[in-house]
Design an enzyme around this catalytic site. Structure first.
Site, PDB file in Angstrom:
ATOM      1  N   SER A 134      12.762  18.393  15.490  1.00 35.93           N
ATOM      2  CA  SER A 134      11.827  19.509  15.579  1.00 35.93           C
ATOM      3  C   SER A 134      11.296  19.947  14.216  1.00 35.93           C
ATOM      4  CB  SER A 134      12.516  20.710  16.218  1.00 35.93           C
ATOM      5  OG  SER A 134      13.046  20.358  17.456  1.00 35.93           O
ATOM      6  N   GLU A 248      20.465  12.674  25.101  1.00 31.99           N
ATOM      7  CA  GLU A 248      20.690  14.060  24.712  1.00 31.99           C
ATOM      8  C   GLU A 248      20.598  14.951  25.949  1.00 31.99           C
ATOM      9  OE1 GLU A 248      17.915  15.616  21.853  1.00 31.99           O
ATOM     10  OE2 GLU A 248      18.967  17.521  21.693  1.00 31.99           O
ATOM     11  N   ARG A 249      19.607  14.672  26.792  1.00 36.60           N
ATOM     12  CA  ARG A 249      19.409  15.507  27.976  1.00 36.60           C
ATOM     13  C   ARG A 249      20.563  15.360  28.955  1.00 36.60           C
ATOM     14  NH1 ARG A 249      12.868  14.455  27.781  1.00 36.60           N
ATOM     15  NH2 ARG A 249      12.650  15.905  26.043  1.00 36.60           N
TER      16      ARG A 249
HETATM   17  C1  FAD Z   1      20.481  25.804  20.057  1.00 40.86           C
HETATM   18  C2  FAD Z   1      19.409  24.832  19.686  1.00 40.86           C
HETATM   19  C3  FAD Z   1      19.736  23.674  19.021  1.00 40.86           C
HETATM   20  C4  FAD Z   1      18.749  22.767  18.639  1.00 40.86           C
HETATM   21  N1  FAD Z   1      19.114  21.670  17.928  1.00 40.86           N
HETATM   22  C5  FAD Z   1      18.153  20.858  17.443  1.00 40.86           C
HETATM   23  C6  FAD Z   1      18.495  19.781  16.585  1.00 40.86           C
HETATM   24  O1  FAD Z   1      19.652  19.552  16.274  1.00 40.86           O
HETATM   25  N2  FAD Z   1      17.522  19.001  16.093  1.00 40.86           N
HETATM   26  C7  FAD Z   1      16.211  19.208  16.437  1.00 40.86           C
HETATM   27  O2  FAD Z   1      15.380  18.455  15.993  1.00 40.86           O
HETATM   28  N3  FAD Z   1      15.846  20.226  17.250  1.00 40.86           N
HETATM   29  C8  FAD Z   1      16.784  21.060  17.746  1.00 40.86           C
HETATM   30  N4  FAD Z   1      16.430  22.104  18.565  1.00 40.86           N
HETATM   31  C9  FAD Z   1      15.011  22.339  18.809  1.00 40.86           C
HETATM   32  C10 FAD Z   1      14.575  22.151  20.256  1.00 40.86           C
HETATM   33  O3  FAD Z   1      14.487  20.797  20.580  1.00 40.86           O
HETATM   34  C11 FAD Z   1      13.232  22.892  20.423  1.00 40.86           C
HETATM   35  O4  FAD Z   1      13.500  24.266  20.297  1.00 40.86           O
HETATM   36  C12 FAD Z   1      12.584  22.613  21.755  1.00 40.86           C
HETATM   37  O5  FAD Z   1      12.115  21.301  21.800  1.00 40.86           O
HETATM   38  C13 FAD Z   1      11.426  23.589  22.053  1.00 40.86           C
HETATM   39  O6  FAD Z   1      10.503  23.639  21.012  1.00 40.86           O
HETATM   40  P1  FAD Z   1      10.039  25.044  20.396  1.00 40.86           P
HETATM   41  O7  FAD Z   1      11.247  25.833  20.113  1.00 40.86           O
HETATM   42  O8  FAD Z   1       9.094  24.744  19.312  1.00 40.86           O
HETATM   43  O9  FAD Z   1       9.289  25.784  21.585  1.00 40.86           O
HETATM   44  P2  FAD Z   1       7.735  25.643  21.985  1.00 40.86           P
HETATM   45  O10 FAD Z   1       7.403  24.212  22.159  1.00 40.86           O
HETATM   46  O11 FAD Z   1       6.898  26.456  21.084  1.00 40.86           O
HETATM   47  O12 FAD Z   1       7.763  26.334  23.440  1.00 40.86           O
HETATM   48  C14 FAD Z   1       7.604  27.761  23.662  1.00 40.86           C
HETATM   49  C15 FAD Z   1       7.524  27.989  25.176  1.00 40.86           C
HETATM   50  O13 FAD Z   1       6.344  27.328  25.705  1.00 40.86           O
HETATM   51  C16 FAD Z   1       6.694  26.449  26.729  1.00 40.86           C
HETATM   52  N5  FAD Z   1       5.832  25.261  26.706  1.00 40.86           N
HETATM   53  C17 FAD Z   1       5.567  24.461  25.634  1.00 40.86           C
HETATM   54  N6  FAD Z   1       4.792  23.438  26.001  1.00 40.86           N
HETATM   55  C18 FAD Z   1       4.572  23.575  27.336  1.00 40.86           C
HETATM   56  C19 FAD Z   1       3.847  22.838  28.311  1.00 40.86           C
HETATM   57  N7  FAD Z   1       3.201  21.724  28.001  1.00 40.86           N
HETATM   58  N8  FAD Z   1       3.878  23.284  29.569  1.00 40.86           N
HETATM   59  C20 FAD Z   1       4.531  24.410  29.928  1.00 40.86           C
HETATM   60  N9  FAD Z   1       5.236  25.152  29.051  1.00 40.86           N
HETATM   61  C21 FAD Z   1       5.252  24.729  27.775  1.00 40.86           C
HETATM   62  C22 FAD Z   1       8.137  26.079  26.464  1.00 40.86           C
HETATM   63  O14 FAD Z   1       8.750  25.649  27.659  1.00 40.86           O
HETATM   64  C23 FAD Z   1       8.716  27.389  25.937  1.00 40.86           C
HETATM   65  O15 FAD Z   1       9.072  28.192  27.018  1.00 40.86           O
HETATM   66  C24 FAD Z   1      17.397  23.021  18.965  1.00 40.86           C
HETATM   67  C25 FAD Z   1      17.057  24.171  19.674  1.00 40.86           C
HETATM   68  C26 FAD Z   1      18.035  25.080  20.015  1.00 40.86           C
HETATM   69  C27 FAD Z   1      17.628  26.325  20.744  1.00 40.86           C
END
Ligand code: FAD
Ligand code: FAD
Lengths: 387, 379
Positions: A134, A248-249
């Protein structure tokens, strides 16, 4: 006695002899989990003994081939080991992103040399890995990532920022998605591996709503990465990334934990005495869903083994499993009453109920959000139209 | 045992799916008999065909001329029955009553099983006494009389009761209404004097009867199992019925879901296929997850029941409850996502909603089984 029956008997005896009683208690907090790595320390002698016994037997990664540090168990044998460990409530000897995520990707995409080196290190708990996917502007839309690796002949120079990197400050190495071709969105990303001690890597912890800070912002400032430290093909890292995300999932969904008691009603009744009738009803409906999900998890793993599962099925497992886990913790908070609100008392083990409840809110975000899972199910399994 | 069908079971599934889609199809069976206001609610010719396919005797032991298969196999047929909304006496006759007869003496088996296997006989089961399923409570009495018994009482929701050649009746030979012990099962032939049916058509156009037993005289050899010791057999019948109804419910859910997903790919509004709208995509994807999980729970329960496992009954209730939730969701979302056309009789989606409602009550609804899960889990 069939081979599997005798394997079960041997396994049971081995566990009896090697799993210390302290390792048969439920994990209470972070410190009960052993993650390995260069900076690791053991919490207790029992934790050390249990880890070392498993490591020497290949039971940190039972299904991996022996030459890569595993025990080379067949799928039915691995299932028996899982069942036998669940039966005595044995803790996992080693938790690691290397086991859950990088390992499977290396097994599929790695060179023989990479497998021998990295898989053995993972199996032996020597190197702790973190995941650099991310970025601040690329979460759900991961493929828009901007961290860039400039081609310098025998190495890349990597610049950019990652975010939400779990345990970046505790990890030894990172598996990381880096853009190496700006002209192609999907086929311009390379899956790189590098040491977190490389000059130019820095991390900054982020505090979570649970009060803990298990993850970081991670910065790359002219980091030099040798050209042989990539997996799969150059610019084709997206294939590796997607494959790894599947694992991962699966892991986050709790599918691998299917043998553990799924229902919580009985446990909460024991803890809290009488249950309010409406809460009891909610618990009963929850237990129906949880026991059904645990059958689904078993079915899913059985089908994966023989290639019967739809390739997008892990998304369904992730969606259903994480929503269920959030509901579980909502109910545990409700049953716990004001005792579950305690934040730092000794009695509450440092507010573990409340902190765990808050932590589970990330289940439907990390590794891809529930909304993104539903998108994938709609498109890839139900084949609904639209972009 | 892995939680998917082995090769033989997969072959049976292919056969059953093809047969039911051709012979048991909605237009050919459900609508056909409904539109004629058929007094049985199903076609005997199809029942005969099901016998020729070997389906009727799936759970009957080989020694009795059946196939000696298990609940997994019966479930395969039931899922296809559900998917095609095929009206048939399979669930009551070949699953629940056959389970009771499996515990009966040679005379009763010899008397009733050949007709079942041949598709000439239809059986019903009379357990409930009231609008809701409460098998813990049996008030119908059977008094000793000569060398036999005299049955008196009332039974409700006896599916296909008035069409049945034999009804398995749970009655009380001792104790009071709520006692677990003192229950005896009887194989009551259709022509027994004192048996009266008030047959009613249900929302799904199936027939059920309110059964009155007014001093029905039976020989001692109509007893299935032991006098006063019928509860255990009754429990087996209930478990068989629970997983059977769950399997049929999975079929109903899948049938409704498939129809709906198809519709989402065809119907255009706002210049787009409605399946392109994320609001509908997410609901469809959620529905898919629930149906898959319900199906897994059902297969698990079938396997446990076939293995005689300790937790089979718990899982049977989990399956019945989970399917109740998932199939209920499938039909509600199905009608809604079809828009106005979903409200029309001409369109099949509403038929799924009706069948689901009837199936939800058969052998206990979601709440009954969730309560049972709590009780069996100790809270
Ligand atoms: C505890 C924790 C551990 C993590 N560990 C890692 C790690 O080790 N390495 C790493 O790389 N990442 C990590 N992550 C990151 C994680 O993969 C991202 O937070 C996740 O992919 C969501 O991205 P974002 O936070 O940018 O949310 P956004 O993409 O900004 O989403 C915000 C909201 O919009 C919604 N949304 C976005 N796109 C769409 C769509 N097309 N349709 C409908 N709804 C949508 C989402 O569902 C969410 O509700 C971690 C996250 C957490 C919370
Ligand atoms: C009992 C009954 C009485 C009626 N009486 C009258 C009457 O007297 N006069 C009259 O003119 N009409 C009447 N109608 C018609 C009614 O107004 C329409 O059925 C309604 O507007 C829906 O249109 P539709 O049936 O074509 O469904 P569709 O528009 O085809 O919708 C199908 C599904 O797609 C969903 N959908 C459609 N577009 C979107 C979108 N952009 N985003 C998300 N989801 C979407 C809908 O919510 C629905 O679930 C009646 C309907 C019924 C059922």
């Amino acid at each position: 006695m069939s081979d599997l029956d005798s394997f079960r008997a041997e396994t049971r005896a081995w566990l009896e002899a090697n799993c210390p009683p302290e390792m048969r208690e439920p994990v209470q907090g972070e410190e009960d989990v052993y993650w390995g790595g260069r900076k690791a320390t053991f919490k207790s002698d029992a934790q050390k003994a249990w880890f070392e016994a498993c490591r020497d037997k290949g039971y940190t990664v039972p299904a991996w081939p022996r030459e890569y540090g595993g025990a080379g168990l067949s799928p039915p044998e691995a299932k028996i080991l899982r069942e036998e460990m669940a039966r005595i409530n044995a803790r996992p000897p080693l938790s690691s992103f290397g086991i859950w995520m990088l390992g499977p990707a290396l097994l599929k995409f790695g060179t023989e040399e990479q497998k021998r080196k990295y898989l053995n290190e993972i199996a032996r708990g020597e190197i702790r890995w973190c995941q650099g996917y991310s970025e601040p502007g690329s979460g759900s839309d991961l493929v828009s990532l901007q961290t860039f690796g400039e081609d310098k002949g025998d190495h890349w120079i990597v610049n950019g920022q990652k975010i939400w990197t779990s345990y970046a400050d505790k990890a030894d190495w990172i598996f990381c998605l880096v853009r190496t071709d700006k002209s192609n969105k999907y086929q311009g990303i390379t899956f790189m591996l590098f040491d977190m001690e490389s000059p130019g890597v820095s991390t900054k912890p982020i505090k979570l709503i649970s009060g803990n800070s298990p993850f970081c912002e991670t910065f790359f400032d002219d980091v030099k990465v040798p050209k042989d430290q990539y997996v799969g093909e150059i610019n084709r890292g997206w294939d590796v990334a997607k494959y790894l995300l599947g694992h991962e999932r699966e892991m986050i969904s709790g599918a691998d934990n299917s043998e553990r008691g799924a229902g919580i009603g009985a446990m909460l009744k024991r803890q809290t005495g009488e249950l309010d009738p409406v809460l009891r009803a909610e618990l009963a409906l929850f237990d129906v869903d949880a026991l059904a999900f645990s059958a689904m998890a078993e079915k899913f793993l059985d089908e994966v083994k023989v290639g019967k599962a739809h390739p997008a099925q892990p998304n369904m497992m992730k969606y259903a499993g994480t929503e269920l886990n959030k509901r579980r913790h909502e109910l545990m908070m409700a049953a716990g009453g004001s005792a579950a609100l305690e934040w730092d008392s000794e009695e509450s083990r440092g507010g573990s109920a409340a902190r765990s409840w808050l932590r589970t809110k990330a289940n439907s975000i990390e590794g891809g959000t529930s909304e993104v899972m539903l998108n994938v199910i709609a498109k890839r399994i139900l084949e609904l139209p639209g972009a | 045992m892995p939680l998917y069908h082995d090769d033989d079971q997969a072959m049976l599934a292919d056969t059953a799916s093809q047969f039911m889609a051709e012979e048991g199809a909605i237009a050919k069976q459900l609508r056909h008999w409904r539109d004629r206001e058929c007094k049985d609610g199903f076609g005997h010719a199809l029942w005969k065909q099901m016998a020729e396919m070997g389906f009727t005797g799936i759970l009957v032991p080989e020694a009795d001329g059946g196939l000696g298969m298990g609940h997994v196999e019966a479930g395969i047929v039931l899922e296809e029955i559900g998917r095609n909304l095929t009206p048939s006496p399979f669930l009551t006759s070949s699953v629940v009553a056959a389970t009771a007869l499996g515990q009966a003496n040679d005379d009763l088996r010899g008397r009733w099983l050949p007709g079942l296997i041949a598709g000439d006989s239809v059986f019903a089961v009379a357990i409930d006494e009231g609008a809701k399923h409460r098998p813990e409570r049996i008030a119908t009495r059977a008094e000793k009389s000569g060398n036999g018994f005299k049955l008196s009482g009332r039974k409700d929701f006896v599916v296909q009761g008035a069409s049945a050649d034999m009804i398995v009746v749970a009655a009380r030979t001792s104790g009071t209404e709520d006692d677990a012990d003192g229950v005896t099962l009887f194989a009551v032939p259709k022509d027994a004097a004192g048996l009266d049916h008030n047959a009613v058509r249900l929302v799904d156009s199936s027939m059920a009867s309110h059964l009155t037993l007014d001093g029905v005289e039976l020989d001692g050899d109509a007893v299935i199992g032991e006098v006063d010791g019928g509860r255990e057999i009754l429990n087996r019948m209930l478990d068989a019925g629970r997983v059977g109804a769950a399997a049929e419910g999975v079929g109903v859910a899948r049938g409704a879901m498939d129809m709906t997903v198809d519709y989402l790919k065809q119907r255009k509004q706002f210049g787009k296929l409605i399946g392109e709208f994320q609001a509908l995509q997410h609901r469809a994807a959620h529905l898919y997850s629930e149906v898959e999980i319900a199906r897994a729970a059902t297969i698990k329960a079938q396997q446990l029941l076939d293995a005689g496992a300790e937790n089979a009954s718990l899982m049977a209730s989990v399956a019945k409850a989970k399917v109740g939730k998932a199939a209920g969701l499938a039909v509600k979302e199905g009608v809604q996502m079809h828009g106005g056309i979903g409200m029309t009789d001409e369109y099949d989606i509403g038929l799924y909603m009706k069948r689901d409602r009837a199936l939800a009550e058969f052998m206990g609804d979601v709440h009954y089984h969730a309560g049972r899960v709590a009780e069996l889990s100790g809270y």
